[in-house]
Scaffold this active site. Structure first.
Site, PDB file in Angstrom:
ATOM      1  N   HIS A  93     -16.998  16.213  26.193  1.00  0.00           N
ATOM      2  CA  HIS A  93     -18.260  15.641  25.707  1.00  0.00           C
ATOM      3  C   HIS A  93     -18.324  14.156  26.050  1.00  0.00           C
ATOM      4  O   HIS A  93     -17.356  13.435  25.879  1.00  0.00           O
ATOM      5  CB  HIS A  93     -18.377  15.808  24.194  1.00  0.00           C
ATOM      6  CG  HIS A  93     -18.670  17.210  23.777  1.00  0.00           C
ATOM      7  ND1 HIS A  93     -18.986  17.565  22.499  1.00  0.00           N
ATOM      8  CD2 HIS A  93     -18.707  18.370  24.487  1.00  0.00           C
ATOM      9  CE1 HIS A  93     -19.197  18.862  22.430  1.00  0.00           C
ATOM     10  NE2 HIS A  93     -19.018  19.379  23.624  1.00  0.00           N
ATOM     11  N   TYR A 149     -23.059  14.362  13.578  1.00  0.00           N
ATOM     12  CA  TYR A 149     -22.621  13.943  12.244  1.00  0.00           C
ATOM     13  C   TYR A 149     -23.884  13.516  11.498  1.00  0.00           C
ATOM     14  O   TYR A 149     -24.647  12.699  12.027  1.00  0.00           O
ATOM     15  CB  TYR A 149     -21.675  12.748  12.318  1.00  0.00           C
ATOM     16  CG  TYR A 149     -20.320  13.051  12.915  1.00  0.00           C
ATOM     17  CD1 TYR A 149     -19.200  13.241  12.106  1.00  0.00           C
ATOM     18  CD2 TYR A 149     -20.144  13.130  14.297  1.00  0.00           C
ATOM     19  CE1 TYR A 149     -17.947  13.506  12.654  1.00  0.00           C
ATOM     20  CE2 TYR A 149     -18.899  13.402  14.851  1.00  0.00           C
ATOM     21  CZ  TYR A 149     -17.805  13.594  14.024  1.00  0.00           C
ATOM     22  OH  TYR A 149     -16.573  13.859  14.561  1.00  0.00           O
ATOM     23  N   PRO A 157     -10.991  14.177   7.514  1.00  0.00           N
ATOM     24  CA  PRO A 157     -11.243  14.712   8.861  1.00  0.00           C
ATOM     25  C   PRO A 157     -12.435  14.108   9.620  1.00  0.00           C
ATOM     26  O   PRO A 157     -12.527  14.298  10.834  1.00  0.00           O
ATOM     27  CB  PRO A 157     -11.471  16.206   8.613  1.00  0.00           C
ATOM     28  CG  PRO A 157     -11.814  16.327   7.182  1.00  0.00           C
ATOM     29  CD  PRO A 157     -11.147  15.205   6.473  1.00  0.00           C
ATOM     30  N   LYS A 212      -9.275  12.583  13.610  1.00  0.00           N
ATOM     31  CA  LYS A 212      -8.123  11.788  14.070  1.00  0.00           C
ATOM     32  C   LYS A 212      -6.755  12.421  13.811  1.00  0.00           C
ATOM     33  O   LYS A 212      -5.767  12.029  14.442  1.00  0.00           O
ATOM     34  CB  LYS A 212      -8.150  10.411  13.387  1.00  0.00           C
ATOM     35  CG  LYS A 212      -9.227   9.486  13.919  1.00  0.00           C
ATOM     36  CD  LYS A 212      -8.917   8.975  15.306  1.00  0.00           C
ATOM     37  CE  LYS A 212     -10.133   8.502  16.024  1.00  0.00           C
ATOM     38  NZ  LYS A 212     -10.340   9.078  17.348  1.00  0.00           N
ATOM     39  N   TYR A 243     -13.580   6.379  18.458  1.00  0.00           N
ATOM     40  CA  TYR A 243     -13.806   7.825  18.441  1.00  0.00           C
ATOM     41  C   TYR A 243     -13.082   8.515  19.600  1.00  0.00           C
ATOM     42  O   TYR A 243     -12.415   9.533  19.413  1.00  0.00           O
ATOM     43  CB  TYR A 243     -15.314   8.074  18.502  1.00  0.00           C
ATOM     44  CG  TYR A 243     -15.744   9.484  18.202  1.00  0.00           C
ATOM     45  CD1 TYR A 243     -15.710   9.982  16.908  1.00  0.00           C
ATOM     46  CD2 TYR A 243     -16.213  10.315  19.211  1.00  0.00           C
ATOM     47  CE1 TYR A 243     -16.128  11.275  16.619  1.00  0.00           C
ATOM     48  CE2 TYR A 243     -16.630  11.608  18.934  1.00  0.00           C
ATOM     49  CZ  TYR A 243     -16.580  12.086  17.644  1.00  0.00           C
ATOM     50  OH  TYR A 243     -16.993  13.367  17.362  1.00  0.00           O
TER      51      TYR A 243
HETATM   52  P1  FAD Z   1       0.860  20.764  10.762  1.00  0.00           P
HETATM   53  O1  FAD Z   1      -0.166  21.281  11.687  1.00  0.00           O
HETATM   54  O2  FAD Z   1       0.589  20.838   9.293  1.00  0.00           O
HETATM   55  O3  FAD Z   1       2.226  21.495  11.095  1.00  0.00           O
HETATM   56  C1  FAD Z   1       3.363  21.413  10.265  1.00  0.00           C
HETATM   57  C2  FAD Z   1       4.133  22.706  10.378  1.00  0.00           C
HETATM   58  O4  FAD Z   1       5.343  22.591   9.618  1.00  0.00           O
HETATM   59  C3  FAD Z   1       3.381  23.881   9.799  1.00  0.00           C
HETATM   60  O5  FAD Z   1       3.284  24.922  10.760  1.00  0.00           O
HETATM   61  C4  FAD Z   1       4.191  24.290   8.576  1.00  0.00           C
HETATM   62  O6  FAD Z   1       4.128  25.694   8.344  1.00  0.00           O
HETATM   63  C5  FAD Z   1       5.586  23.815   8.973  1.00  0.00           C
HETATM   64  N1  FAD Z   1       6.488  23.565   7.840  1.00  0.00           N
HETATM   65  C6  FAD Z   1       6.205  22.949   6.672  1.00  0.00           C
HETATM   66  N2  FAD Z   1       7.288  22.907   5.887  1.00  0.00           N
HETATM   67  C7  FAD Z   1       8.295  23.520   6.553  1.00  0.00           C
HETATM   68  C8  FAD Z   1       9.635  23.828   6.250  1.00  0.00           C
HETATM   69  N3  FAD Z   1      10.188  23.485   5.074  1.00  0.00           N
HETATM   70  N4  FAD Z   1      10.393  24.482   7.173  1.00  0.00           N
HETATM   71  C9  FAD Z   1       9.869  24.836   8.383  1.00  0.00           C
HETATM   72  N5  FAD Z   1       8.565  24.593   8.706  1.00  0.00           N
HETATM   73  C10 FAD Z   1       7.791  23.939   7.809  1.00  0.00           C
HETATM   74  N6  FAD Z   1      -7.460  16.460  13.515  1.00  0.00           N
HETATM   75  C11 FAD Z   1      -7.986  16.043  14.694  1.00  0.00           C
HETATM   76  O7  FAD Z   1      -7.321  15.294  15.422  1.00  0.00           O
HETATM   77  N7  FAD Z   1      -9.225  16.416  15.127  1.00  0.00           N
HETATM   78  C12 FAD Z   1     -10.021  17.206  14.368  1.00  0.00           C
HETATM   79  O8  FAD Z   1     -11.121  17.568  14.788  1.00  0.00           O
HETATM   80  C13 FAD Z   1      -9.542  17.609  13.073  1.00  0.00           C
HETATM   81  N8  FAD Z   1     -10.283  18.392  12.287  1.00  0.00           N
HETATM   82  C14 FAD Z   1      -9.747  18.888  11.135  1.00  0.00           C
HETATM   83  C15 FAD Z   1     -10.526  19.730  10.348  1.00  0.00           C
HETATM   84  C16 FAD Z   1      -9.995  20.244   9.181  1.00  0.00           C
HETATM   85  C17 FAD Z   1     -10.860  21.129   8.324  1.00  0.00           C
HETATM   86  C18 FAD Z   1      -8.645  19.961   8.780  1.00  0.00           C
HETATM   87  C19 FAD Z   1      -8.039  20.557   7.545  1.00  0.00           C
HETATM   88  C20 FAD Z   1      -7.864  19.126   9.557  1.00  0.00           C
HETATM   89  C21 FAD Z   1      -8.400  18.571  10.734  1.00  0.00           C
HETATM   90  N9  FAD Z   1      -7.644  17.730  11.547  1.00  0.00           N
HETATM   91  C22 FAD Z   1      -8.198  17.236  12.696  1.00  0.00           C
HETATM   92  C23 FAD Z   1      -6.261  17.389  11.177  1.00  0.00           C
HETATM   93  C24 FAD Z   1      -5.201  18.219  11.925  1.00  0.00           C
HETATM   94  O9  FAD Z   1      -5.451  19.599  11.758  1.00  0.00           O
HETATM   95  C25 FAD Z   1      -3.792  17.848  11.433  1.00  0.00           C
HETATM   96  O10 FAD Z   1      -3.678  16.456  11.433  1.00  0.00           O
HETATM   97  C26 FAD Z   1      -2.692  18.477  12.314  1.00  0.00           C
HETATM   98  O11 FAD Z   1      -2.526  19.825  11.982  1.00  0.00           O
HETATM   99  C27 FAD Z   1      -1.344  17.750  12.140  1.00  0.00           C
HETATM  100  O12 FAD Z   1      -0.352  18.408  12.885  1.00  0.00           O
HETATM  101  P2  FAD Z   1       1.171  18.418  12.424  1.00  0.00           P
HETATM  102  O13 FAD Z   1       1.909  19.123  13.473  1.00  0.00           O
HETATM  103  O14 FAD Z   1       1.568  17.038  12.043  1.00  0.00           O
HETATM  104  O15 FAD Z   1       1.178  19.222  11.057  1.00  0.00           O
HETATM  105  C1  DHB Z   2     -14.158  18.896  14.355  1.00  0.00           C
HETATM  106  C2  DHB Z   2     -13.525  18.449  13.228  1.00  0.00           C
HETATM  107  C3  DHB Z   2     -13.705  17.140  12.828  1.00  0.00           C
HETATM  108  O1  DHB Z   2     -13.085  16.676  11.742  1.00  0.00           O
HETATM  109  C4  DHB Z   2     -14.515  16.283  13.556  1.00  0.00           C
HETATM  110  O2  DHB Z   2     -14.691  15.022  13.136  1.00  0.00           O
HETATM  111  C5  DHB Z   2     -15.134  16.741  14.678  1.00  0.00           C
HETATM  112  C6  DHB Z   2     -14.953  18.064  15.089  1.00  0.00           C
HETATM  113  C7  DHB Z   2     -13.968  20.315  14.782  1.00  0.00           C
HETATM  114  O3  DHB Z   2     -13.256  21.039  14.079  1.00  0.00           O
HETATM  115  O4  DHB Z   2     -14.517  20.700  15.797  1.00  0.00           O
END
Ligand code: FAD
Ligand code: DHB
Length: 395
Positions: free
Chosen positions: A75, A204, A295, A299, A387
């Site tokens: 985009h 947004y 969210p 980021k 962004y």
């Molecule tokens: P996680 O994805 O949480 O992975 C951690 C892993 O560790 C998990 O699989 C868990 O099961 C495992 N774990 C936990 N404890 C243990 C244990 N004791 N032993 C073994 N394994 C364990 N971010 C963006 O950049 N862009 C977006 O558009 C965006 N939109 C979002 C929308 C929503 C609705 C939500 C909820 C989040 C969004 N995020 C977004 C945030 C993003 O999803 C998270 O920041 C991302 O998942 C972080 O990755 P991670 O690997 O640090 O953690």
């Molecule tokens: C999405 C999630 C977000 O938090 C955002 O700011 C933009 C897009 C998504 O899930 O597509």
């Protein structure tokens, strides 16, 4: 008891853990991943979708972007609505050609998991890390439960990429960090629907009924979010009510929202959280284990991948140059970007969510910001460059 030995022991097969494992392997550094959930659960967990330019470039350089480049959608701008008025922020001209790509987080997790196994990588699903020991010295180990048996992963370093509820942060000595957190007085109801997106770029929107976001996943699948109260329940939201409310909140003159069958809906609370130290001895935190941003602005995943970049620099310094210098300054380097993202995510959240009654002092401050973005290239540039993500060589 299963005993394994590796160089970097990784807890968590989310984006942070998987990216770290691949990147280390490219530098000839061995790692093993422990993940407490099943492969099916992790690869179908619906979350992020917005990838910064930095994140896409990293996966391209790692040779992990084949499907992302084919199925992800680049985009070149974003729409911002306020009270039904719409403006567009064009990234290209404001950020020297940097962009965002929309590609589901679970697709990244699938791609990286498949590629890791194809490389012969070790990743144990349904292996729960229960305790991290010895990280104050030079021989840390991670205790885990796997197939009903206790195991131990011995390693040189532990990377806790285990998300907000993991054990990594809880294991850091209490006096080695401060925690900061804010809980917002609203949540997001997110849906996935089998319907063509009604927009070519994300929208947004502030509306007097509350925030709404129109995102997408493909030509046939739309991803949308709306602001709901923290004590609201998914059962209160029939598909009809969701579409009706989205249509009101996203509405602008001459534009209609396509509705279609919803196949996933869930409510997520919004919070900002972080620690001012992400390491102790040979234990390092990365991603959601160390910080959560609301969210709005997308980021979280991008920050997780940025942490991994700095951690890889540190491990390469140690294994290839026999230096702890980069590892020692890991938190300090990573925190600069984390603070920036906290500020930007908070800015986007407070700009577009309904925080007080419509017409209040807060509302007028929000509107004043929006009106200014519409006429000021400087303000629009600030939003665009945050962004799409600030380049690593500058920040
Ligand atoms: P996680 O994805 O949480 O992975 C951690 C892993 O560790 C998990 O699989 C868990 O099961 C495992 N774990 C936990 N404890 C243990 C244990 N004791 N032993 C073994 N394994 C364990 N971010 C963006 O950049 N862009 C977006 O558009 C965006 N939109 C979002 C929308 C929503 C609705 C939500 C909820 C989040 C969004 N995020 C977004 C945030 C993003 O999803 C998270 O920041 C991302 O998942 C972080 O990755 P991670 O690997 O640090 O953690
Ligand atoms: C999405 C999630 C977000 O938090 C955002 O700011 C933009 C897009 C998504 O899930 O597509």
């Amino acid at each position: 008891m299963k005993n394994i030995r590796t160089q970097v022991g990784i807890i968590g097969a989310g984006p942070a853990g998987l990216t770290l494992a691949h990147w280390l392997k490219q530098h000839g550094i061995a790692s093993v991943i422990l993940e407490n959930r099943s492969r099916e659960y992790v690869s179908s967990r619906v979350r992020a979708g917005l990838l910064e330019q930095n994140t896409v470039d990293i996966y391209k350089n790692l040779g992990l972007a084949e499907r992302l480049l084919k199925e992800g959608q680049e985009h070149h701008g974003v729409y911002l609505n306020f009270d039904g008025k719409r403006i567009r922020i064009p990234f290209g001209e404001l950020t020297e050609g940097r962009n965002i790509t929309i590609y589901g987080q679970q697709e990244i997790v699938k791609d990286l998991t498949d590629a890791w196994y194809a490389l012969g990588g070790e990743l144990y699903f349904e292996a729960e890390a229960t305790k991290i020991e010895g990280f104050e010295g030079i021989s840390p180990s991670i205790h885990f439960m796997y197939q009903g048996e206790e195991g131990r992963l011995e390693c040189d370093f532990v990377a806790a990429c285990d998300g907000f509820h993991g054990i990594g942060r809880k294991t850091l000595p209490k006096d080695s960090f401060h925690e900061f957190s804010t809980t917002y007085p609203f949540s997001w109801l997110g849906i996935l629907a089998n319907v063509a997106p009604s927009t070519d770029e994300l929208i947004y929107a502030y509306h007097e009924n509350g925030f709404a976001l129109h995102s997408l996943r493909s030509d046939k699948v739309s991803r949308l979010y709306i602001q709901v109260d923290n004590d609201d329940h998914i059962d209160n939201w029939s598909d009809e009510r969701i579409w009706e409310e989205l249509s009101i909140r996203l509405g602008t003159e001459g534009w209609t929202l396509n509705a279609g069958p919803i196949f996933e809906k869930s409510i997520t609370p919004m919070r900002s959280f972080f620690t001012d130290n992400m390491q102790f001895g040979r234990l390092f935190l990365a991603g959601d284990a160390a910080h959560i941003v609301p969210p709005t602005g997308g980021k979280g995943l991008n920050l997780a991948v940025a942490d991994v970049k700095h951690l890889v620099d540190g491990f390469v310094g140690y294994y290839h140059n026999n230096s702890m210098k980069m590892l020692d300054s890991y938190s300090e380097i990573a925190l600069k970007r984390i603070w920036r993202a906290q500020d930007f995510s908070n800015f986007m959240t407070t700009l577009f969510h309904k925080q007080d009654v419509h017409g209040s002092f807060t509302y007028h401050l929000q509107k004043a910001k929006f009106d200014y973005i519409g006429i000021s290239k400087a303000y629009a540039t600030t939003i665009a460059e945050n962004y799409v993500g600030l380049p690593f060589d500058k920040f």
